[in-house]
Design an enzyme around this catalytic site. Structure first.
Site, mmCIF file in Angstrom:
data_model
loop_
_atom_site.group_PDB
_atom_site.id
_atom_site.type_symbol
_atom_site.label_atom_id
_atom_site.label_comp_id
_atom_site.label_asym_id
_atom_site.label_seq_id
_atom_site.Cartn_x
_atom_site.Cartn_y
_atom_site.Cartn_z
ATOM 1 C CB THR A 1 -4.244 3.771 -2.537
ATOM 2 O OG1 THR A 1 -3.386 2.621 -2.608
ATOM 3 C CG2 THR A 1 -5.312 3.686 -3.601
ATOM 4 C CG ASP A 2 -0.450 5.482 2.682
ATOM 5 O OD1 ASP A 2 0.485 4.671 2.505
ATOM 6 O OD2 ASP A 2 -0.385 6.403 3.516
ATOM 7 C CE1 TYR A 3 3.051 -1.998 2.204
ATOM 8 C CE2 TYR A 3 1.041 -2.903 3.135
ATOM 9 C CZ TYR A 3 2.340 -3.074 2.679
ATOM 10 O OH TYR A 3 2.922 -4.318 2.710
ATOM 11 N N GLY B 1 -4.760 1.139 0.974
ATOM 12 C CA GLY B 1 -5.783 2.148 1.257
ATOM 13 C C GLY B 1 -7.172 1.751 0.785
#
Length: 760
Positions: free
Chosen positions: A282-284, A286
């Site tokens: 995931t992104d930060y 997410g």
């Protein structure tokens, strides 16, 4: 001494007994390790926290260290230096039960300590060899400092320069973006990930993040699937085809479902259609952010992400804290968890971490391979090739190395801003400012006199927001009039004025969306006053996005767009200003005349009421504006040189192309000016009639060539039926029989045209 030798022996025996990966196949090694893991240890491998409170000498007492020791961490990011990373890795491989090594990631976006131009600038070089080389150097430096995973390349297509993260991508075109994506992946990963100078790449943001509505970061994306497949997805697929080991899910939603929880995107497209074998991160936070999208609580969002095809959770710890309960309730399966863990262990195996968890912790490498003079020399060359000459009236450039030169502007002596956004490993103070670069290149040949002239903006609060992360411009406490008067006094003493103006480094990048794309008013006022002195003025433009330059284009005789050039900025700028390097950059994104034209891009489709040959004149009941022309300020592919290039004799080898055949397009290019130079020869196609509407033209080939003054070269392109394919309304990748037009020239506005037909 005996005790020390005994301890080392025990350590070697322990490591060799656990990490004998080369003696068995990867599949058997990973499966055997999985069989030994508890559920908690499996969930730990899916957890990617930031490094948090870790400092040298205190790693063992940090909160994150306790989680590592308990097997609750699969990797860390944003930790830098061999010493720190070695300390943390030691906890994982000596104090945790199964001694599984950690991944160490970092946003190595456009270089490590040796920093290259921002990605948008790099893309304007149109030089795949140099772009790949920049990634190779970044990988070498990062791996020498303990890093084995980068969250790059960012391959999002964007046609909206209001979006700040356009700075991190390669512009508006899927064909060019795909070539750059491949070059970056190859540069980072090489041909063998187990080599110590390569790192794992992560293509991001999957998918469509660059099409956020209104250019506002993290915003909704909504588009048809036919547009996704033809215009936005190709660079991601190109990166996967090049072997990218990991993929990062994007923040935006797609078809009403957040990308982080979108099974169609992460499983059906990425794995089933494209055959991706790596893992998705995931992104930060997410997963956590899906709660705000309205999918439910953290447990629901985490289960949704796991079912969609996410393997690693960045920062949010949703997997770590909720998947056990979801497993008990039947929301996820153990097979899904095992598959996710297995993919992460595969990556660690490929990196050679089970053989030697400290392979990236070589003090000698960190001392010898980072920010070297050789790498900096390459960065200087690459930066100079990324600059785009937008205007050059009466050949004002190149400047002569003589007389008195006034260097004026808030970005003239701003070393901290030269690397641009997302330069987390750069030592800002070591970057070369424009002032320092000009002084070094000129020596005693000419006199440089300097004045700041203005602050970045009249609004101090705005300047503070635009100079975060240590990228201060050292705001001057003097009044605007005092700054201006000093600049005018300096300008009057000079033969020529170089104005270093534009955006600061953090005016573009993440969470840096803008609605006004002009140069800040304080600088516009300064530039107007400098022009009023009657001195010739060269605008050296700093920017992380296409800007609106209507006033500057009308009034300034020469404009050189240098983006944010990296650690060797000032030297590269001097090289081009004084003609040691002839600029050869070409725009990878369209520059609008004003924000009202956005989104604006070259490969648009026609309307039923096109303006036709009346461009520049208003015509009622045609597709045009009341108050502005349709065409952009600067088109995709545009870029001037100190010399000129002529195109003639465009030919196609056949007028009728059949399946299995190749059509050769040839053109003669002549350097008609007085300087040796490089030209990007660009080929565009138009599919005249299709089962679905087709773009007016599409980039299908380009070559960057060097020509001595007076030299002529025949340039050829080979096109196959595959080059004519597109996704139709059924999302089948097809080439349809019919008429095609081919254009070749120095930009997307090329006028040389030929035609051929694809037969059934």
């Amino acid at each position: 001494m005996k005790q020390l030798r005994y301890s080392l022996l025990i350590l070697l025996v322990t490591v060799s007994s656990v990490y004998a990966q080369t003696k068995v196949s990867k599949e058997k090694f990973v499966n055997d390790l999985l069989a030994k893991m508890t559920l908690d240890e499996k969930l730990g491998q899916l957890n990617l926290p930031t490094s948090g409170d870790i400092t040298t000498g205190q790693a063992g007492s940090s909160d994150i260290a306790k989680k590592i020791q308990q097997g609750q961490v699969g990797g860390l990011f944003n930790i830098k230096s061999v010493q720190k990373i070695k300390e943390v890795q030691k906890i994982a491989v000596e104090k945790s039960r199964l001694k599984i090594p950690l991944l160490f990631g970092m946003d190595v976006i456009h270089g490590y300590e040796t920093t290259f131009p921002i990605p948008l600038g790099l893309s304007c070089s149109w030089n795949m060899n140099l772009i790949q080389r920049s990634a190779e150097i970044a990988a070498q430096e990062a791996s020498a400092d303990g890093i084995n995973w980068t969250f790059s390349p960012m391959v999002d297509i964007s046609r909206d320069p209001r979006w700040g993260r356009v700075a991190e991508g390669s512009g508006e075109d899927a064909f060019l973006g795909s070539k750059i994506a491949q070059a970056m992946v190859k540069g980072y990963q090489g041909t063998d990930l187990s080599k110590k100078n390569t790192i794992l790449s992560c293509v991001k943001h999957f998918a469509l993040y660059g099409a956020a509505e209104s250019g506002r970061d993290y915003n909704t994306v909504d588009m048809s699937r036919i547009r996704m497949y033809n215009e936005y997805l190709p660079p991601y697929k190109a990166a996967i085809d090049a072997g990218a080991g990991t993929v990062m899910a994007s923040f935006n939603e797609i078809d009403g479902i957040p990308a982080t929880g979108n099974k169609w995107l992460l499983t059906d497209v990425l794995r089933k259609q494209w055959g991706f074998k790596g893992f998705v991160v995931t992104d930060y936070t997410g997963i956590n952010e899906m709660i705000h999208h309205g999918v439910g609580d953290l447990q629901t969002a985490s289960a949704m992400a796991m079912n969609a095809g996410v393997e690693m959770d960045m920062v949010g710890e949703g997997f770590l804290t909720t998947l056990k309960k979801s497993l008990d309730e039947g929301r996820v399966t153990l097979a899904q968890i095992d598959q996710a863990v297995g993919l992460i262990l595969n990556a660690k195996y490929d990196l050679g971490l089970f053989d030697d968890p400290y392979r990236y912790c070589d003090d000698n490498r960190s001392k010898k391979e980072i920010f070297t003079s050789a790498s900096r020399a390459e960065a200087r060359k690459i930066a100079a090739e990324s600059f785009v000459l937008l205007k050059n009236e009466q050949q004002l450039l190149p400047l002569k190395k003589q007389g008195t030169i006034a260097l004026i502007g808030p970005l003239a002596d701003a070393a901290e801003n030269m690397a641009g956004t997302w330069s987390v490993a750069t030592q800002q103070s070591k970057s070369v400012s424009v002032l320092a670069g000009l002084r070094e290149v000129l020596g005693k040949q000419a006199q440089i006199i300097y004045a700041k002239g203005s602050n970045l903006d009249y609004d101090a609060a705005y300047e503070e927001r635009a100079t975060m992360f240590g990228k201060t411009l050292h705001r001057d406490a003097r009044t605007s009039d005092q700054l201006m008067n000093e600049a005018l006094e300096v300008a009057r003493k000079a033969d020529v004025v170089v104005a270093a103006l534009g955006e600061s480094a953090e005016m573009s990048g993440e969470s840096s969306s803008r609605t006004n794309l002009e140069i800040p008013q304080a600088q516009k006022d300064l530039l107007k006053a400098l022009l009023a002195t009657g001195k010739p003025v060269v605008l050296v433009l700093f920017n992380g996005r296409p800007l609106v330059l209507a006033d500057e284009v009308k009034s300034v005789p020469a404009i050189l767009d240098v983006w944010f050039p990296g650690s060797e900025a000032g030297l590269a700028i001097a090289d081009v200003l004084f003609g040691d390097v002839n600029p050869s950059g070409k725009l990878s994104a369209t520059f609008p005349r004003n924000v009202g034209q956005i989104p604006i891009y070259y490969n648009h489709k026609n309307t039923g009421r096109p303006l036709g040959n009346s461009e520049g004149n208003f015509e009622k009941f045609r597709s045009n504006y009341l108050d502005q022309r349709n065409e952009p300020e600067f088109s995709f592919g545009f870029g001037l040189s100190y010399t000129q290039f002529g195109y003639k004799n465009l030919t196609v080898s056949t007028r009728q192309l059949k399946a299995g055949q190749t059509l050769t397009v040839s053109v003669e290019v002549t350097n008609t000016g007085n300087f040796d130079g490089q030209e990007v020869v660009q080929l565009y196609l138009r599919d005249v009639v299709g089962s679905v509407t087709r773009p007016m033209r599409e980039l299908k080939g380009f070559q960057k060539i060097s020509l001595s003054k007076g030299e002529t070269r025949k340039v050829t392109f080979d096109l196959s039926v595959d080059d004519l394919k597109f996704y139709n309304s059924d999302l089948n990748f097809v080439a349809e029989p019919g008429a095609f037009e081919v254009y070749v020239g120095g930009s997307s506005s090329a006028t040389l045209k030929e035609a051929f037909e694809l037969l059934r």
